[in-house]
Write a protein that holds these residues in place. Structure first.
Motif, PDB file in Angstrom:
ATOM      1  N   GLY A  74      36.684  45.275  72.518  1.00 36.23           N
ATOM      2  CA  GLY A  74      35.431  45.671  71.461  1.00 36.23           C
ATOM      3  C   GLY A  74      35.934  46.618  70.404  1.00 36.23           C
ATOM      4  O   GLY A  74      35.119  47.069  69.745  1.00 36.23           O
ATOM      5  N   MET A  75      37.457  46.513  70.315  1.00 32.50           N
ATOM      6  CA  MET A  75      37.927  47.716  69.397  1.00 32.50           C
ATOM      7  C   MET A  75      37.432  47.478  67.958  1.00 32.50           C
ATOM      8  O   MET A  75      37.113  48.299  67.237  1.00 32.50           O
ATOM      9  N   ASP A  76      37.161  46.114  67.372  1.00 33.04           N
ATOM     10  CA  ASP A  76      36.722  45.746  66.051  1.00 33.04           C
ATOM     11  C   ASP A  76      35.414  46.387  65.840  1.00 33.04           C
ATOM     12  O   ASP A  76      35.208  47.080  64.797  1.00 33.04           O
ATOM     13  N   GLU A  77      34.500  46.148  66.628  1.00 31.83           N
ATOM     14  CA  GLU A  77      33.185  46.788  66.583  1.00 31.83           C
ATOM     15  C   GLU A  77      33.166  48.321  66.846  1.00 31.83           C
ATOM     16  O   GLU A  77      32.472  48.814  65.994  1.00 31.83           O
ATOM     17  N   MET A  78      34.074  48.873  67.386  1.00 35.27           N
ATOM     18  CA  MET A  78      34.152  50.297  67.847  1.00 35.27           C
ATOM     19  C   MET A  78      34.674  50.855  66.166  1.00 35.27           C
ATOM     20  O   MET A  78      34.038  51.730  65.847  1.00 35.27           O
ATOM     21  N   VAL A  79      35.456  50.184  65.916  1.00 39.16           N
ATOM     22  CA  VAL A  79      35.988  50.797  64.365  1.00 39.16           C
ATOM     23  C   VAL A  79      35.055  50.583  63.534  1.00 39.16           C
ATOM     24  O   VAL A  79      34.782  51.611  62.506  1.00 39.16           O
ATOM     25  N   GLU A  80      34.405  49.446  63.327  1.00 44.02           N
ATOM     26  CA  GLU A  80      33.379  49.250  62.374  1.00 44.02           C
ATOM     27  C   GLU A  80      32.210  50.295  62.612  1.00 44.02           C
ATOM     28  O   GLU A  80      31.681  50.970  61.472  1.00 44.02           O
ATOM     29  N   LEU A  85      29.802  55.848  61.030  1.00 42.94           N
ATOM     30  CA  LEU A  85      29.628  57.141  61.204  1.00 42.94           C
ATOM     31  C   LEU A  85      30.281  58.395  60.454  1.00 42.94           C
ATOM     32  O   LEU A  85      29.789  59.424  60.175  1.00 42.94           O
ATOM     33  N   ARG A  86      31.460  57.971  60.043  1.00 42.17           N
ATOM     34  CA  ARG A  86      32.281  59.137  59.175  1.00 42.17           C
ATOM     35  C   ARG A  86      31.914  58.932  57.700  1.00 42.17           C
ATOM     36  O   ARG A  86      32.196  59.826  56.909  1.00 42.17           O
ATOM     37  N   LYS A  87      30.959  57.776  57.167  1.00 39.15           N
ATOM     38  CA  LYS A  87      30.259  57.829  55.981  1.00 39.15           C
ATOM     39  C   LYS A  87      31.374  58.045  54.666  1.00 39.15           C
ATOM     40  O   LYS A  87      31.183  58.802  53.769  1.00 39.15           O
ATOM     41  N   GLY A  88      32.426  57.155  54.835  1.00 37.77           N
ATOM     42  CA  GLY A  88      33.289  57.268  53.590  1.00 37.77           C
ATOM     43  C   GLY A  88      34.414  58.437  53.871  1.00 37.77           C
ATOM     44  O   GLY A  88      35.509  58.388  53.092  1.00 37.77           O
ATOM     45  N   LYS A  89      34.632  59.034  54.937  1.00 39.03           N
ATOM     46  CA  LYS A  89      35.499  60.202  55.000  1.00 39.03           C
ATOM     47  C   LYS A  89      37.044  59.558  55.864  1.00 39.03           C
ATOM     48  O   LYS A  89      37.886  60.311  55.733  1.00 39.03           O
ATOM     49  N   MET A  90      36.654  58.240  56.366  1.00 36.94           N
ATOM     50  CA  MET A  90      37.793  57.840  56.827  1.00 36.94           C
ATOM     51  C   MET A  90      37.790  56.424  56.614  1.00 36.94           C
ATOM     52  O   MET A  90      36.904  55.764  56.819  1.00 36.94           O
ATOM     53  N   THR A  91      38.962  55.763  56.409  1.00 38.23           N
ATOM     54  CA  THR A  91      38.993  54.201  56.404  1.00 38.23           C
ATOM     55  C   THR A  91      39.030  53.501  57.460  1.00 38.23           C
ATOM     56  O   THR A  91      39.067  54.258  58.809  1.00 38.23           O
TER      57      THR A  91
END
Length: 336
Positions: A74-80, A85-91
């Motif tokens: 489930g890593m892709d979903e987790m990354v998404e 959650l980080r709202k643009g603060k992390m790619t």
């Protein structure tokens, strides 16, 4: 000490995630939790490495999930979800790199509802446990900061004694918070008052009827300078947050606990000489204070118990042993 927590766990099955699945202390505690069937456990780490460490130590981890960030389906979903959650603060790439680490991966398992609680810090620093919690699980509505307290327990001549001490692990000190224009949006006293109210709430959870002393080197204006004004103002702010809270200060520790000193130095106080919940104006005082109680006073110390988060996420000392991991796991899952 653990009666209510064990009742909670018996009534509602909980799942805890350990962020350091190959650590022998974690595995020994997990073995005991599984043998006693107290909760479900997720161990974060390379599957073969975790199994090998458990086999080498003869630890029972049957029935535990072992999740490896490197192979998690489930890593892709987790990354998404983390990107959102980080709202643009992390790619996306930055989030994926962070989630390769057990602290971030475990915290996202809690955020996504895959686990009810998290316990980490056997090898991670406190900051490395708190940072993902702040970024992903975030603070509860109405909470302005994350704080911590320790619950102290010992068998006394007249029965069990329980105390609460905060903040001993998270907030270094308290300074007014200002906006970009220099306007104060949250005073130091309001922040420490929140620590006091949250610590009282935690104390109640552990069966302590909180009588809160905001400590200082001064009692009722006897001294000046340092944190005296902060401790004094904190009492006023805490009463605004919780008008029913039994709180007083500023007061010295002897006035807080001694029947002969309390009413002499602070006549009429409902807390002086009766205090069982202690709020320290600086982390130095808090950390030193609870360790003195632990090492010289014969108290067992449980914590740091983190306060103000949307889910139970707690930190271990890197010097912890398996017994402490076991007990903190019961506390953490029991609070879920």
């Amino acid at each position: 000490m653990f009666e209510g927590l064990l009742k909670n766990l018996a009534e509602t099955r909980r799942k805890i995630v350990f962020t350091e699945g190959t650590d022998n202390r974690i595995l020994e505690a997990t073995s005991r939790l599984r043998t006693e069937d107290l909760m479900d456990v997720i161990l974060v780490g390379n599957v073969e490495a975790v199994k090998a460490a458990a086999e080498a130590g003869k630890y029972n981890i049957q029935g535990c999930e072992i999740l490896d960030p490197a192979t998690y389906e489930g890593m892709d979903e987790m990354v998404e979800q983390m990107v959102a959650l980080r709202k643009g603060k992390m790619t996306a790439d930055e989030c994926r790199a962070a989630l390769a680490k057990g602290n971030y991966f475990g915290t996202m398992l809690v955020k996504m509802g895959k686990a009810d609680a998290l316990l980490g810090g056997a090898t991670y620093s406190t900051a490395d446990t708190v940072r993902p919690a702040l970024q992903l699980v975030k603070t509860r509505k109405g909470a302005n900061l994350v704080s911590s307290c320790f619950i102290l327990y010992r068998e006394g001549a007249n029965g069990p004694e329980k105390l609460c001490m905060g903040d001993c692990a998270i907030n270094i000190d308290y300074q007014d918070k200002v906006d970009k224009d220099g306007n104060v949006v949250l005073t130091a006293a309001q922040q420490l008052a929140e620590v006091a109210v949250e610590s009282a709430r935690t104390a109640r959870f552990f069966g302590i009827d909180p009588k809160v002393a905001v400590l200082s080197f001064s009692t009722k204006g006897s001294g000046k300078g340092g944190t005296v004004q902060l401790s004094h103002d904190t009492v006023e702010e805490a009463r605004k947050l919780d008008p029913e809270l039994n709180i007083d200060g500023e007061m010295q520790f002897d006035a807080a606990v001694s029947p002969t000193v309390g009413q002499l130095k602070f006549p009429g106080s409902k807390v002086a000489d009766y205090a069982n919940t202690f709020i320290f104006p600086l982390i130095e005082a808090g950390n030193i204070g609870y360790k003195i109680a632990q090492r010289l006073g014969g108290f067992e110390a449980y914590g740091p118990i983190l306060q103000g988060l949307n889910a139970p996420i707690n930190d271990l000392s890197r010097g912890c042993n398996a017994e402490e991991v076991y007990k903190m796991a019961i506390i953490t899952a029991g609070m879920a």
